[in-house]
Design a protein around this motif. Structure first.
Motif, PDB file in Angstrom:
ATOM      1  N   GLN A  68       0.758  -1.324  -0.016  1.00 54.06           N
ATOM      2  CA  GLN A  68      -0.188   0.014   0.042  1.00 54.06           C
ATOM      3  C   GLN A  68       0.732   1.270  -0.013  1.00 54.06           C
ATOM      4  N   ALA A  69       0.212   2.393  -0.399  1.00 55.80           N
ATOM      5  CA  ALA A  69       1.040   3.680  -0.675  1.00 55.80           C
ATOM      6  C   ALA A  69       1.664   4.040   0.701  1.00 55.80           C
ATOM      7  N   SER A  70       2.797   4.347   0.721  1.00 60.46           N
ATOM      8  CA  SER A  70       3.854   4.490   1.840  1.00 60.46           C
ATOM      9  C   SER A  70       3.892   5.935   2.071  1.00 60.46           C
ATOM     10  N   LEU A  71       3.818   6.719   1.058  1.00 57.98           N
ATOM     11  CA  LEU A  71       4.150   8.349   1.024  1.00 57.98           C
ATOM     12  C   LEU A  71       2.816   8.935   1.286  1.00 57.98           C
ATOM     13  N   LYS A  72       2.569   9.598   2.362  1.00 50.89           N
ATOM     14  CA  LYS A  72       1.543  10.604   2.469  1.00 50.89           C
ATOM     15  C   LYS A  72       1.740  12.126   2.191  1.00 50.89           C
ATOM     16  N   VAL A  73       1.245  12.458   1.001  1.00 53.26           N
ATOM     17  CA  VAL A  73       1.225  13.786   0.585  1.00 53.26           C
ATOM     18  C   VAL A  73       0.296  14.806   0.833  1.00 53.26           C
ATOM     19  N   PHE A  74       0.500  16.018   1.307  1.00 57.67           N
ATOM     20  CA  PHE A  74      -0.481  16.877   1.408  1.00 57.67           C
ATOM     21  C   PHE A  74      -0.304  17.822   0.149  1.00 57.67           C
ATOM     22  N   LEU A 125      -1.595  12.185  -7.627  1.00 60.03           N
ATOM     23  CA  LEU A 125      -2.039  12.713  -6.326  1.00 60.03           C
ATOM     24  C   LEU A 125      -3.769  12.627  -6.338  1.00 60.03           C
ATOM     25  N   LEU A 126      -4.259  13.244  -7.554  1.00 59.90           N
ATOM     26  CA  LEU A 126      -5.760  13.481  -7.757  1.00 59.90           C
ATOM     27  C   LEU A 126      -6.307  12.147  -7.755  1.00 59.90           C
ATOM     28  N   ALA A 127      -5.522  11.311  -8.572  1.00 62.58           N
ATOM     29  CA  ALA A 127      -6.340   9.812  -8.960  1.00 62.58           C
ATOM     30  C   ALA A 127      -5.990   9.054  -7.518  1.00 62.58           C
ATOM     31  N   SER A 128      -5.141   9.167  -6.721  1.00 66.09           N
ATOM     32  CA  SER A 128      -4.967   8.407  -5.513  1.00 66.09           C
ATOM     33  C   SER A 128      -6.414   8.491  -4.621  1.00 66.09           C
ATOM     34  N   GLU A 129      -7.110   9.353  -4.798  1.00 64.74           N
ATOM     35  CA  GLU A 129      -8.120   9.429  -3.957  1.00 64.74           C
ATOM     36  C   GLU A 129      -9.375   8.577  -4.333  1.00 64.74           C
ATOM     37  N   PHE A 130      -9.178   7.898  -5.661  1.00 66.91           N
ATOM     38  CA  PHE A 130     -10.402   7.180  -6.035  1.00 66.91           C
ATOM     39  C   PHE A 130      -9.697   5.532  -6.652  1.00 66.91           C
ATOM     40  N   ASP A 131      -8.554   5.699  -6.972  1.00 57.94           N
ATOM     41  CA  ASP A 131      -7.859   4.686  -7.523  1.00 57.94           C
ATOM     42  C   ASP A 131      -7.058   3.966  -6.572  1.00 57.94           C
ATOM     43  N   ASN A 132      -7.202   2.755  -6.115  1.00 57.83           N
ATOM     44  CA  ASN A 132      -6.495   1.975  -5.232  1.00 57.83           C
ATOM     45  C   ASN A 132      -5.571   0.929  -5.759  1.00 57.83           C
ATOM     46  N   TYR A 137       3.117   4.757  -4.843  1.00 55.46           N
ATOM     47  CA  TYR A 137       3.892   4.976  -3.710  1.00 55.46           C
ATOM     48  C   TYR A 137       3.217   6.201  -2.932  1.00 55.46           C
ATOM     49  N   ALA A 138       2.514   6.886  -3.381  1.00 53.69           N
ATOM     50  CA  ALA A 138       2.101   8.223  -2.862  1.00 53.69           C
ATOM     51  C   ALA A 138       0.503   8.117  -2.820  1.00 53.69           C
ATOM     52  N   ILE A 139      -0.093   8.812  -1.685  1.00 50.56           N
ATOM     53  CA  ILE A 139      -1.513   8.990  -1.590  1.00 50.56           C
ATOM     54  C   ILE A 139      -1.861  10.377  -0.938  1.00 50.56           C
ATOM     55  N   ARG A 140      -2.679  10.945  -1.471  1.00 48.11           N
ATOM     56  CA  ARG A 140      -3.074  12.263  -0.937  1.00 48.11           C
ATOM     57  C   ARG A 140      -3.727  12.328   0.326  1.00 48.11           C
ATOM     58  N   VAL A 141      -3.232  13.195   1.143  1.00 48.52           N
ATOM     59  CA  VAL A 141      -4.030  13.250   2.698  1.00 48.52           C
ATOM     60  C   VAL A 141      -4.531  14.768   2.607  1.00 48.52           C
ATOM     61  N   GLU A 146      -0.824  14.903   9.038  1.00 50.43           N
ATOM     62  CA  GLU A 146      -0.580  13.617   8.507  1.00 50.43           C
ATOM     63  C   GLU A 146       0.470  13.190   7.745  1.00 50.43           C
ATOM     64  N   ALA A 147       0.893  14.286   7.018  1.00 50.84           N
ATOM     65  CA  ALA A 147       1.622  14.102   5.714  1.00 50.84           C
ATOM     66  C   ALA A 147       3.169  14.042   6.019  1.00 50.84           C
ATOM     67  N   ASP A 148       3.668  13.184   5.001  1.00 49.64           N
ATOM     68  CA  ASP A 148       5.140  13.213   4.984  1.00 49.64           C
ATOM     69  C   ASP A 148       5.908  14.359   4.252  1.00 49.64           C
ATOM     70  N   VAL A 149       5.146  14.862   3.292  1.00 46.33           N
ATOM     71  CA  VAL A 149       5.809  15.928   2.590  1.00 46.33           C
ATOM     72  C   VAL A 149       4.621  16.812   2.106  1.00 46.33           C
ATOM     73  N   ILE A 150       4.952  17.953   1.745  1.00 46.30           N
ATOM     74  CA  ILE A 150       3.807  19.052   1.058  1.00 46.30           C
ATOM     75  C   ILE A 150       4.195  19.297  -0.371  1.00 46.30           C
TER      76      ILE A 150
END
Length: 459
Positions: A68-74, A125-132, A137-141, A146-150
């Motif tokens: 599963q995605a390990s990088l949380k991106v805001f 990042l936009l697709a990560s909200e509906f495509d699993n 590697y990255a998922i938008r939060v 909660e994010a690792d990077v901005i």
């Protein structure tokens, strides 16, 4: 008798020491093997994973494309003038983002597309909200805590390409105006103020993009094509990420060519006369222009330039990638897509994902000083035989997917490899953030020279 007893005791003592040393050696061997097996198994059973959630995700030995995605991106909800409006998309309603489930705005064509990195990362990042889909590697939060990077979704390269020219009636251009507005927006956000920007990520892939804002946003991680136009204090391999160009020519699908079926030995087509370090191109042109099986010619995207380059590269054994205005160029990635073995003549080039990709397996590297010697380059290339070329050609077909930009993104493509590179820098970012908070209760010192002098110097 005494001598005999002494000798026996000495023999027993020597035997005991040898047995002890052998036992210690055996124990040490078992210990080392046990640790090796444990580390390679990927199971830190004696460490609570809840205490160290990033331990599994960011250890390069444990990275798994199927996890599963390990990088949380805001991602900042920047106004659309900073991204998709630059592609002539118009927002509908209050959201700054297009609904990419129904329609994806197209990127500008021609040479513009080679620096389109920010576009593909934003779409992902936009697709990560509906495509699993697996391999992400990255998922938008939506909570920055909660994010690792901005991520700053500014399409800086297309902004430079389209809006950097100054018209006669203008005092400034849209490219500069947007950069000024971007700096004001980003540095005013609580996320930037909290970290000083070191956990922010922005793509500036065109060498001239973000030219006015880079000095204000330099603490952020830049995603670049190379470091040719950056001082090392602003951009460097320890802080930033090198991303591939998007190749212009089409991929060579169902390539069944061979060493003998490619008639051109060495191919180059592009701008020959360049400034800065690009003088090397014209010098090599003079050295090779009379070689009968070498194609070295001026070319551009105009007048069927791309189809011509496609045919030429797919008909060539080797393709030259020579430093131009900057150390890198899109030509390397066009060669990879054509399965034409790249010959890289650029001493200062930085290559994408080189921590996991060994370019020597499918490229030829020649020092600039050697390439400029009479007959050195052509003789060197002619000595490379069918077997070595075929090994590199096969390897090119194995690695080409690492350099593919596409939507939706797929496992192991350029988009996921970039996010992987960003993720590997997260532990360093975390350490810097934590270290910066050591004395946060006392506030920031007035200046670095504000410490009081020792008493013995005051007397």
């Amino acid at each position: 008798m005494a001598d005999r007893n002494g000798g026996s005791l000495y023999s027993i003592g020597l035997l005991s020491w040898k047995s002890l040393i052998a036992l210690l050696t055996l124990a040490l061997t078992v210990f080392v093997l046990s640790w090796s097996l444990l580390l390679n198994s990927g199971r830190y059973q004696f460490i609570d994973q809840n205490l160290f959630p990033h331990l599994k995700h960011y250890n390069p030995l444990l990275i798994d494309h199927d996890q599963q995605a390990s990088l949380k991106v805001f991602m900042y909800d920047l106004p659309s003038e900073f991204h998709f409006e630059l592609l002539d998309w118009k927002p509908d309603g209050d959201t700054p983002w297009p609904d990419i489930r129904s329609e994806v705005p197209e990127y500008a064509g021609g040479l513009n597309v080679q620096h389109s990195v920010a576009y593909w990362l934003t779409l992902d990042l936009l697709a990560s909200e509906f495509d699993n889909a697996g391999g992400r590697y990255a998922i938008r939060v939506h909570n920055s805590s909660e994010a690792d990077v901005i991520f700053i979704p500014f399409f800086s390269s297309i902004c430079f390409n389209r809006f950097s020219r100054l018209n006669a009636h203008q005092k400034t251009n849209k490219n500069k105006e947007l950069q000024k507005k971007l700096v004001t927006y980003v540095t005013g956000q609580p996320e930037w103020k909290r970290s000083g920007g070191i956990d922010h990520v922005i793509a500036a892939h065109h060498p001239n993009s973000l030219l006015n804002a880079r000095m204000q946003l330099w603490p952020a991680m830049f995603i670049l094509s190379d470091f040719g136009r950056y001082p090392p204090t602003i951009a460097n391999i320890n802080k930033d990420v090198i991303a591939p160009y998007k190749h212009i020519i089409k991929s060579y699908v169902n390539d069944s060519s061979s060493f003998d079926s490619r008639p051109i030995l060495l191919f180059f087509q592009g701008a020959i006369y360049r400034k800065d370090g690009g003088f090397v191109r014209q010098e090599i042109f003079y050295l090779l222009q009379k070689e009968k099986d070498v194609h070295f010619a001026f070319g551009s995207v105009k007048k069927q330039g791309i189809p011509s380059a496609t045919r030429g590269m797919q008909s060539s054994k080797f393709c030259l990638n020579i430093a131009g205005d900057t150390p890198s160029s899109n030509r390397l990635f066009d060669a990879i897509a054509s399965h034409c073995v790249p010959v890289i003549i650029s001493d200062d080039i930085e290559l994408p994902f080189e921590d996991v990709i060994d370019y020597s397996e499918f490229c030829i590297f020649v020092r600039t000083s050697d390439a400029l010697k009479e007959k050195f380059l052509i003789n060197f290339i002619r000595r490379i035989g069918r077997d070595e070329w075929t090994r590199k050609w096969e390897k090119l077909k194995e690695v080409e997917h690492f350099f593919e930009y596409q939507y939706p993104s797929e496992k192991g493509d350029a988009v996921q490899m970039i996010w992987r590179s960003v993720a590997k820098k997260v532990p360093v970012i975390k350490r810097r953030l934590h270290a910066s908070r050591r004395f946060s209760r006392f506030g920031k010192p007035a200046s670095k020279s504000s410490f009081p002098l020792p008493r013995n110097l005051l007397s």
